[in-house]
Design a protein around this motif. Structure first.
Motif, PDB file in Angstrom:
ATOM      1  N   ARG A 196       0.832  -1.193   0.000  1.00 37.13           N
ATOM      2  CA  ARG A 196       0.000   0.000   0.000  1.00 37.13           C
ATOM      3  C   ARG A 196       0.873   1.251   0.000  1.00 37.13           C
ATOM      4  O   ARG A 196       0.629   2.194  -0.758  1.00 37.13           O
ATOM      5  CB  ARG A 196      -0.921   0.000   1.224  1.00 37.13           C
ATOM      6  N   LYS A 197       1.918   1.250   0.825  1.00 36.58           N
ATOM      7  CA  LYS A 197       2.816   2.408   0.905  1.00 36.58           C
ATOM      8  C   LYS A 197       3.550   2.625  -0.418  1.00 36.58           C
ATOM      9  O   LYS A 197       3.712   3.767  -0.868  1.00 36.58           O
ATOM     10  CB  LYS A 197       3.834   2.214   2.024  1.00 36.58           C
ATOM     11  N   ARG A 213       1.822   6.843  -6.763  1.00 37.03           N
ATOM     12  CA  ARG A 213       0.611   7.447  -7.301  1.00 37.03           C
ATOM     13  C   ARG A 213       0.892   8.856  -7.804  1.00 37.03           C
ATOM     14  O   ARG A 213       1.575   9.642  -7.162  1.00 37.03           O
ATOM     15  CB  ARG A 213      -0.466   7.488  -6.214  1.00 37.03           C
ATOM     16  N   GLU A 246       1.081   4.172  -2.825  1.00 33.06           N
ATOM     17  CA  GLU A 246       0.837   5.584  -2.537  1.00 33.06           C
ATOM     18  C   GLU A 246       2.016   6.443  -2.991  1.00 33.06           C
ATOM     19  O   GLU A 246       1.836   7.550  -3.490  1.00 33.06           O
ATOM     20  CB  GLU A 246       0.590   5.787  -1.043  1.00 33.06           C
TER      21      GLU A 246
END
Length: 79
Positions: free
Chosen positions: A26-27, A33, A30
């Motif tokens: 997830r990190k 992104r 992010e």
């Protein structure tokens, strides 16, 4: 001081097969992104993939994933 080639090989073998945790994934997502790929990079990727064809198995997996993804989109739109 940099690692020796032998140490790098030991580290590589020890880490082979390990996966990132969901939190780490997830990190990473992010952090990536919003980034865009340069035209030079796009051209290099296109050149590297030129002539590469997906196997029938890969095509089937991609089709199944796309079908599921669009089903989810349609379900979200319809409430």
């Amino acid at each position: 001081m940099a690692h020796s080639k032998e140490t790098i090989e030991k580290i590589r073998k020890a880490r082979t097969g390990q996966r990132h945790s969901d939190e780490t994934r997830r990190k990473i997502g992010e952090g990536n992104r919003g980034k865009s790929v340069s035209e030079a990079t796009r051209a290099a990727i296109a050149k590297a993939r030129n002539g590469v064809r997906d196997s029938d198995e890969t095509k089937a997996r991609k089709s199944e994933a796309a079908t599921a993804r669009w089903a989810a989109v349609r379900a979200a739109r319809n409430g």
